[in-house]
Each structure stands twice: as structure tokens, then as C-alpha cells.
Write a protein that holds these residues in place. Structure first.
Motif, PDB file in Angstrom:
ATOM      1  N   LEU A 164       0.695  -1.161  -0.005  1.00 52.70           N
ATOM      2  CA  LEU A 164       0.125  -0.080  -0.041  1.00 52.70           C
ATOM      3  C   LEU A 164       0.841   1.318  -0.009  1.00 52.70           C
ATOM      4  O   LEU A 164       1.894   1.329   0.404  1.00 52.70           O
ATOM      5  CB  LEU A 164      -0.924   0.063   1.194  1.00 52.70           C
ATOM      6  CG  LEU A 164      -1.993  -1.177   1.375  1.00 52.70           C
ATOM      7  CD1 LEU A 164      -2.834  -0.901   2.602  1.00 52.70           C
ATOM      8  CD2 LEU A 164      -3.013  -1.159   0.240  1.00 52.70           C
ATOM      9  N   PRO A 165       0.366   2.247  -0.605  1.00 56.79           N
ATOM     10  CA  PRO A 165       1.097   3.646  -0.347  1.00 56.79           C
ATOM     11  C   PRO A 165       1.105   4.156   0.872  1.00 56.79           C
ATOM     12  O   PRO A 165       0.609   3.906   1.832  1.00 56.79           O
ATOM     13  CB  PRO A 165      -0.011   4.547  -1.018  1.00 56.79           C
ATOM     14  CG  PRO A 165      -0.680   4.024  -1.913  1.00 56.79           C
ATOM     15  CD  PRO A 165      -0.893   2.479  -1.567  1.00 56.79           C
ATOM     16  N   THR A 166       2.392   4.693   1.394  1.00 54.54           N
ATOM     17  CA  THR A 166       2.690   5.035   2.517  1.00 54.54           C
ATOM     18  C   THR A 166       2.691   6.455   2.865  1.00 54.54           C
ATOM     19  O   THR A 166       2.784   6.958   4.060  1.00 54.54           O
ATOM     20  CB  THR A 166       4.192   4.647   2.828  1.00 54.54           C
ATOM     21  OG1 THR A 166       5.010   5.295   1.897  1.00 54.54           O
ATOM     22  CG2 THR A 166       4.422   3.056   2.712  1.00 54.54           C
ATOM     23  N   ASN A 167       1.699   7.238   2.020  1.00 52.05           N
ATOM     24  CA  ASN A 167       1.764   8.538   2.355  1.00 52.05           C
ATOM     25  C   ASN A 167       0.491   8.963   2.871  1.00 52.05           C
ATOM     26  O   ASN A 167      -0.267  10.006   2.705  1.00 52.05           O
ATOM     27  CB  ASN A 167       1.958   9.637   0.941  1.00 52.05           C
ATOM     28  CG  ASN A 167       1.022   9.121  -0.124  1.00 52.05           C
ATOM     29  OD1 ASN A 167       0.457   7.811  -0.265  1.00 52.05           O
ATOM     30  ND2 ASN A 167       0.631  10.047  -1.005  1.00 52.05           N
ATOM     31  N   VAL A 168      -0.320   7.958   3.439  1.00 50.93           N
ATOM     32  CA  VAL A 168      -1.920   8.065   3.979  1.00 50.93           C
ATOM     33  C   VAL A 168      -1.704   7.846   5.401  1.00 50.93           C
ATOM     34  O   VAL A 168      -0.990   6.930   6.171  1.00 50.93           O
ATOM     35  CB  VAL A 168      -2.725   7.170   3.395  1.00 50.93           C
ATOM     36  CG1 VAL A 168      -4.011   7.307   4.110  1.00 50.93           C
ATOM     37  CG2 VAL A 168      -2.835   7.217   1.944  1.00 50.93           C
ATOM     38  N   HIS A 169      -2.109   8.863   6.141  1.00 51.21           N
ATOM     39  CA  HIS A 169      -2.240   8.989   7.504  1.00 51.21           C
ATOM     40  C   HIS A 169      -3.451   8.740   8.282  1.00 51.21           C
ATOM     41  O   HIS A 169      -4.479   9.637   7.446  1.00 51.21           O
ATOM     42  CB  HIS A 169      -1.223  10.058   8.097  1.00 51.21           C
ATOM     43  CG  HIS A 169       0.295  10.191   7.302  1.00 51.21           C
ATOM     44  ND1 HIS A 169       1.306   9.482   7.522  1.00 51.21           N
ATOM     45  CD2 HIS A 169       0.127  10.863   6.186  1.00 51.21           C
ATOM     46  CE1 HIS A 169       2.134   9.912   6.792  1.00 51.21           C
ATOM     47  NE2 HIS A 169       1.653  10.664   5.837  1.00 51.21           N
ATOM     48  N   HIS A 170      -3.739   8.569   9.485  1.00 47.70           N
ATOM     49  CA  HIS A 170      -4.883   8.337   9.888  1.00 47.70           C
ATOM     50  C   HIS A 170      -5.132   9.027  11.257  1.00 47.70           C
ATOM     51  O   HIS A 170      -4.480   9.143  12.262  1.00 47.70           O
ATOM     52  CB  HIS A 170      -5.491   7.079  10.166  1.00 47.70           C
ATOM     53  CG  HIS A 170      -5.652   6.079   8.770  1.00 47.70           C
ATOM     54  ND1 HIS A 170      -4.339   5.683   8.133  1.00 47.70           N
ATOM     55  CD2 HIS A 170      -6.924   5.987   8.293  1.00 47.70           C
ATOM     56  CE1 HIS A 170      -4.953   5.175   6.977  1.00 47.70           C
ATOM     57  NE2 HIS A 170      -6.352   5.449   6.838  1.00 47.70           N
ATOM     58  N   VAL A 171      -6.464   9.593  11.558  1.00 52.46           N
ATOM     59  CA  VAL A 171      -6.731  10.198  13.034  1.00 52.46           C
ATOM     60  C   VAL A 171      -8.043   9.381  13.391  1.00 52.46           C
ATOM     61  O   VAL A 171      -8.696   8.802  12.432  1.00 52.46           O
ATOM     62  CB  VAL A 171      -7.044  11.716  12.717  1.00 52.46           C
ATOM     63  CG1 VAL A 171      -5.684  12.529  12.301  1.00 52.46           C
ATOM     64  CG2 VAL A 171      -7.961  12.114  11.836  1.00 52.46           C
ATOM     65  N   SER A 172      -8.647   9.809  14.595  1.00 51.64           N
ATOM     66  CA  SER A 172      -9.754   9.310  14.996  1.00 51.64           C
ATOM     67  C   SER A 172     -11.055   9.723  14.062  1.00 51.64           C
ATOM     68  O   SER A 172     -11.253  10.749  13.631  1.00 51.64           O
ATOM     69  CB  SER A 172     -10.022   9.700  16.465  1.00 51.64           C
ATOM     70  OG  SER A 172      -8.946   9.013  17.102  1.00 51.64           O
ATOM     71  N   ALA A 173     -12.027   8.466  13.898  1.00 52.89           N
ATOM     72  CA  ALA A 173     -13.157   8.917  13.515  1.00 52.89           C
ATOM     73  C   ALA A 173     -14.127   9.790  14.384  1.00 52.89           C
ATOM     74  O   ALA A 173     -14.031   9.663  15.805  1.00 52.89           O
ATOM     75  CB  ALA A 173     -14.032   7.621  12.925  1.00 52.89           C
ATOM     76  N   CYS A 174     -15.108  10.293  13.794  1.00 53.94           N
ATOM     77  CA  CYS A 174     -16.194  10.856  14.892  1.00 53.94           C
ATOM     78  C   CYS A 174     -17.195   9.680  15.099  1.00 53.94           C
ATOM     79  O   CYS A 174     -18.194   9.646  14.251  1.00 53.94           O
ATOM     80  CB  CYS A 174     -16.937  11.874  13.999  1.00 53.94           C
ATOM     81  SG  CYS A 174     -17.920  12.901  14.940  1.00 53.94           S
ATOM     82  N   ASP A 175     -16.861   9.212  16.186  1.00 50.46           N
ATOM     83  CA  ASP A 175     -17.610   7.764  16.500  1.00 50.46           C
ATOM     84  C   ASP A 175     -18.004   8.029  18.054  1.00 50.46           C
ATOM     85  O   ASP A 175     -17.204   7.257  18.783  1.00 50.46           O
ATOM     86  CB  ASP A 175     -16.812   6.800  16.217  1.00 50.46           C
ATOM     87  CG  ASP A 175     -17.579   5.445  16.505  1.00 50.46           C
ATOM     88  OD1 ASP A 175     -18.641   5.280  16.840  1.00 50.46           O
ATOM     89  OD2 ASP A 175     -16.823   4.600  16.562  1.00 50.46           O
ATOM     90  N   PRO A 176     -19.069   8.824  18.327  1.00 53.68           N
ATOM     91  CA  PRO A 176     -19.266   8.935  19.617  1.00 53.68           C
ATOM     92  C   PRO A 176     -19.797   7.392  20.609  1.00 53.68           C
ATOM     93  O   PRO A 176     -19.571   7.375  21.696  1.00 53.68           O
ATOM     94  CB  PRO A 176     -20.385   9.805  20.007  1.00 53.68           C
ATOM     95  CG  PRO A 176     -21.140   9.676  18.531  1.00 53.68           C
ATOM     96  CD  PRO A 176     -19.902   9.391  17.542  1.00 53.68           C
ATOM     97  N   TYR A 177     -20.183   6.648  19.602  1.00 56.06           N
ATOM     98  CA  TYR A 177     -20.505   5.327  20.179  1.00 56.06           C
ATOM     99  C   TYR A 177     -19.410   4.616  20.853  1.00 56.06           C
ATOM    100  O   TYR A 177     -19.593   3.711  21.835  1.00 56.06           O
ATOM    101  CB  TYR A 177     -21.227   4.410  19.249  1.00 56.06           C
ATOM    102  CG  TYR A 177     -22.367   5.010  18.645  1.00 56.06           C
ATOM    103  CD1 TYR A 177     -23.663   5.291  19.236  1.00 56.06           C
ATOM    104  CD2 TYR A 177     -22.144   5.725  17.398  1.00 56.06           C
ATOM    105  CE1 TYR A 177     -24.655   6.072  18.542  1.00 56.06           C
ATOM    106  CE2 TYR A 177     -23.235   6.570  16.668  1.00 56.06           C
ATOM    107  CZ  TYR A 177     -24.374   6.728  17.382  1.00 56.06           C
ATOM    108  OH  TYR A 177     -25.350   7.345  16.660  1.00 56.06           O
ATOM    109  N   HIS A 178     -18.278   4.728  20.320  1.00 58.86           N
ATOM    110  CA  HIS A 178     -16.919   4.119  20.682  1.00 58.86           C
ATOM    111  C   HIS A 178     -15.776   4.926  21.267  1.00 58.86           C
ATOM    112  O   HIS A 178     -14.864   4.405  21.709  1.00 58.86           O
ATOM    113  CB  HIS A 178     -16.541   3.238  19.447  1.00 58.86           C
ATOM    114  CG  HIS A 178     -17.465   2.213  18.885  1.00 58.86           C
ATOM    115  ND1 HIS A 178     -18.137   2.625  17.704  1.00 58.86           N
ATOM    116  CD2 HIS A 178     -17.888   1.048  19.565  1.00 58.86           C
ATOM    117  CE1 HIS A 178     -18.940   1.532  17.324  1.00 58.86           C
ATOM    118  NE2 HIS A 178     -18.908   0.642  18.393  1.00 58.86           N
ATOM    119  N   GLY A 179     -16.011   6.067  20.929  1.00 57.20           N
ATOM    120  CA  GLY A 179     -15.030   6.898  21.190  1.00 57.20           C
ATOM    121  C   GLY A 179     -15.241   7.906  22.185  1.00 57.20           C
ATOM    122  O   GLY A 179     -14.239   8.693  22.588  1.00 57.20           O
ATOM    123  N   LEU A 180     -16.092   8.273  22.590  1.00 57.48           N
ATOM    124  CA  LEU A 180     -16.608   9.540  23.582  1.00 57.48           C
ATOM    125  C   LEU A 180     -16.160   8.848  24.903  1.00 57.48           C
ATOM    126  O   LEU A 180     -16.456   7.905  25.499  1.00 57.48           O
ATOM    127  CB  LEU A 180     -18.414   9.647  23.688  1.00 57.48           C
ATOM    128  CG  LEU A 180     -18.616  10.852  24.252  1.00 57.48           C
ATOM    129  CD1 LEU A 180     -18.139  12.216  23.755  1.00 57.48           C
ATOM    130  CD2 LEU A 180     -20.390  10.917  24.430  1.00 57.48           C
TER     131      LEU A 180
END
Length: 463
Positions: A164-180
Motif C-alpha cells: 500500500l502507499p505510505t503517504n496516507v495517515h489516519h486520525v480518529s473517526a467521529c464515533d461517539p458510540y465507541h470514542g466518547l
């Protein structure tokens, strides 16, 4: 997943069961199999069949187009249905997006979006360093390599990470059901996510970031999780601060599925680039679309005035003719409004009849796009052991005789690997009696699967 069968045909079979009878025909909300089964299509495939199966008007539109021209190379000639469809798409955004590029699959649209974002900056400044993309955890953007890199659906992505390409980076989703967090309100949650995105820009170097990709309402990976109020605007502000493009992937949730034509219109936050697909031609054509705003168009004009992209079946006349007729039907019959009204009714019935199930942790959705998520222990948010294969068992049971209904199973909403949920995405043509039938069959499927999972336990009596 694609499995190798005994014949020389590689086919998609998401229930891992090559014994499923082939489809013989389909009409309205039902799929008829060669073994005599009549399956209630409560998911529209993968949220595709927006107007139901076998609509004569669309078939006739395709035949009429065949009588005129079946194919012309998009690099040589424009064709009337493609131009008409582009106009329909731009008009549907209220002119907020000003150009449309008609493509094939959703994955193709995602790849094209990555390219157009990079070209936008390169055309403005040949020495641009903007080659990084930011996406989100718990997302799904498609099966091709660039789309896989953007996404985070681990069961389909992990085995291909080495290529896979290595120029993609991730942050948290807007997911209050699991992330709040405990005692965190939505305003504080949005502020935290906004800061996380800002920090990622700073970590990478703001001058290196091309675009931020997100699904305004996540489908497969998280199970119908919509952006909370204020989130899209906060993401827009961060992208604007650093001059990056904002891309909304509405391939699954768009074109009326959430009870409004485009999910971003719920909050009025306009992207620079938008992707549409599944509901565009409702399964009558293999088609997707990429829409851009004037900012992107102006940038491309600085570099020659055209998008360096082309595919053999781009703007295919048959798919475009099908999509035009589908969109005409949706507009004439006010089906987006019906999607909203029947979606409200579906959500109420699901919560009324399944809300007290001891292992249903959440029922969520908008429009005709709903998910049911399970937990072994709701108090501690403990998922079922993945070895049980709960969501797959529910989907498989639904396709058996006597149950006869499609469910769209998925896993990993909790952490990418663990957790079970399924999606419901019936056609926009549903009426109350159809919703009642879906919920009745669903209860039977859930009851009987759980009776097997907990064979030694008494009935939960959740209704």
C-alpha cells in the motif's frame, strides 16, 4: 470477499457459502433464486438498489440508449447522457459543487479524487510538497490500493499493507458510540477531534498535506455512524487553516440514502470534492461520480485546464442513461422524502421491538440507513468472541429458507477487528408494511441465532 469456486468463475460471496442458489430474477424489493426462494432485499445489496429491482422505465432508458450508441470513447467524444447526468448532480448540490466527472466504481472515484487533489496543488505550484493524505480510523473507501490505504477496514486491508502507499495517515473517526470519553459532552468531543486533526497537520508539516478524506456517515466499517453536530464544520476549519482540500466520500451514504440528497447538506458544510456512487444508478449501471467546487476547477485551469485522468469506460453512455432515469424517478416520486419518513419509522420500530434485547448494544441510523450492533456485555462494552462469527451467522441465517431476508454483516466497529453489527438499507420505495415485514423477519433471525449461541440459556424475552 472473493472466493475460488469449482467453475472457472471468481465470484463475490460475502456469506462464505458457495451453496447459495444463483439469482433467477428480481422485482421490487424481492430477489428470486433458482431454488424457488423469494428473498426480501432489506439491504439493497450494499445500499445500492435505491428504487428497487426491475423498474421498467430504467430498463427502457437503457434500451433506448442502446438503440442510439452503446459506447463512445470519453477521450474522443462527449455523450448526451453523461452531460445530462453531470448537470443533474451539480444542480442537486445547489451549485455548491460546479463540475462532475463520471466514472465506474466507487473505488475508481476514490482513486480519481486522490489524483485530482494532488494535481490541484501541483498545477498551482510545480514545486508543491503536498503529497500526504489524512483519513480516519474506522473508515472504508474501497478495494483498490489507494482506496485501501485511505480506509481502515482491517479484515480487507491488513494482508495487503506491504504494497500500500505510505503517504496516507489516519486520525480518529467521529464515533461517539465507541470514542466518547466518560463525562465528555459532544462539544468537547468535537474540540478534541479538531485538535487531533490539527496536530496531525503539524506532525506531517501543513505544507505537505493534500487533503483530508472522510465519510459524513460511515457505513460498513462502523455501522451507520453519522457525524455529530459541529464536527464537519470543525474539520472544514482545520483544512482551511492549512490550505488543504476537504473530501467527502458519500459513495454509500449519499444520493438520498440518509433522507437528504447529500449527507453534508444536513449541516451545510460543503466539501471541495465529493464522491457519489451506489445510489446514483441504483444498480442499473456500474457508475460513480466525482464532484468538485470552483476552487478546484480554478486550480486545474492554472495548469492547463484539464484533469490528467482517463479510463476506458468513463462516462459510459449506458450507465449514464440509467443513472439519469433513476434520478428522474427519485425526483418525480419524492423518494428522498419517503426515505426520510420511512427511515424514521424504521428506526422507531427497531428500537421499540429490539431496544431491550440484552445483547443489542446500539441501534442507530438516519434515513434508510440503519445499523444494529451487538455486545456480549453491554455494561463493559465487551464484544462477542470473534470465533462465534455472530454477524456472519445472522447474515447466513437470513438467506436460509424460512427466513429469506438479506442482512449486510460487518465486524470491527469496536477496534477494527472486534465487534459485530449489520446494516439495513432498503430501497427508497418502502412503505410501512414493508418496514413491519423487515422488522418481523429480523426478530426471527436474531432470536434463532441467539438460541443457538446460548443453547443452554433460557430465552431472553427481549420483546
Amino acid at each position: 470477499m472473493v472466493f475460488i469456486s469449482e467453475p472457472a468463475y471468481l465470484y463475490k460471496n460475502v456469506v462464505h457459502d458457495s451453496s447459495i442458489s444463483p439469482v433467477k430474477s428480481a422485482k421490487g424489493m424481492y430477489i428470486y433464486l433458482e431454488n424457488g426462494q423469494k428473498i426480501l432485499d432489506a439491504t439493497g445489496g450494499a445500499a445500492v438498489s435505491a428504487i428497487g429491482h426491475g423498474v421498467d422505465r430504467v430498463k427502457q432508458a437503457i434500451i433506448s440508449q442502446l438503440d442510439q450508441v452503446e459506447y463512445c470513447h470519453p477521450g474522443f467524444f462527449p455523450n448526451a447522457p453523461a452531460i445530462q447526468l453531470a448537470d443533474i448532480l451539480v444542480e442537486s448540490t445547489g451549485g455548491k459543487l460546479s463540475r462532475a466527472c463520471i466514472l465506474g466504481s466507487g473505488s475508481e472515484a476514490v482513486e480519481a479524487a486522490m489524483k485530482i487533489c494532488q494535481q490541484y496543488f501541483a498545477d498551482k505550484s510545480p514545486d508543491s510538497r503536498r503529497t500526504n493524505f489524512i483519513s480516519r480510523n474506522g473508515s472504508w473507501h474501497g478495494c483498490t490500493l489507494g482506496a485501501l490505504a485511505l480506509g481502515d477496514f482491517k479484515p480487507r486491508k491488513t494482508r495487503f499493507e506491504s504494497i500500500l502507499p505510505t503517504n496516507v495517515h489516519h486520525v480518529s473517526a467521529c464515533d461517539p458510540y465507541h470514542g466518547l470519553r466518560d463525562k465528555e459532552d459532544l462539544e468537547a468531543y468535537v474540540a478534541r477531534l479538531k485538535q487531533e486533526l490539527d496536530d496531525e497537520f503539524q506532525r506531517l508539516g501543513p505544507e505537505t498535506v493534500c487533503a483530508f478524506f472522510l465519510e459524513p456517515m460511515v457505513g460498513t466499517a462502523l455501522g451507520c455512524v453519522a457525524a455529530v453536530p459541529g464536527y464537519l464544520r470543525a474539520m472544514r476549519e482545520v483544512c482551511d487553516r492549512y490550505g488543504a482540500l476537504l473530501v467527502f466520500d458519500e459513495i454509500m451514504c449519499g444520493m438520498g440514502r440518509t433522507g437528504i440528497m447529500h449527507a453534508w447538506q444536513e449541516e451545510g458544510v460543503v466539501p471541495d470534492v465529493q464522491l457519489v456512487g451506489k445510489g446514483l444508478a441504483a444498480g442499473y449501471g456500474t457508475i460513480s461520480g466525482l464532484l468538485v467546487n470552483d476552487r478546484v476547477v480554478t486550480g486545474l485551469k492554472q495548469g492547463g485546464g484539464y484533469f490528467v485522468h482517463g479510463q476506458t469506460y468513463q462516462s459510459h453512455p449506458l450507465g449514464c442513461a440509467a443513472a439519469v432515469e433513476v434520478q428522474n424517478i427519485i425526483k418525480e416520486h419524492n423518494l428522498v422524502e419517503n426515505c426520510r419518513l420511512m427511515g424514521d419509522y424504521l428506526g422507531k420500530q427497531l428500537k421499540l421491538r429490539l431496544g431491550f434485547h440484552p445483547h443489542i448494544w446500539d441501534i442507530r441510523g438516519r434515513g434508510l440507513f440503519w445499523a444494529v450492533e451487538f455486545m456480549a456485555d453491554k455494561a463493559t462494552k465487551t464484544p462477542f468472541d470473534s470465533k462465534i462469527g455472530l454477524s456472519k451467522r445472522l447474515q447466513t441465517r437470513g438467506l436460509e429458507k424460512g427466513y429469506d431476508m438479506c442482512l449486510f454483516a460487518a465486524t470491527g466497529a469496536l477496534d477494527g477487528w472486534n465487534g459485530d453489527h449489520f446494516l439495513l438499507a432498503p430501497p427508497y420505495i418502502v412503505e410501512k408494511q414493508d418496514v413491519d415485514e423487515i422488522v418481523t423477519r429480523l426478530i426471527k433471525i436474531i432470536d434463532d441465532v441467539f438460541a443457538e449461541v446460548f443453547a443452554d440459556s433460557p430465552s431472553d424475552g427481549h420483546r
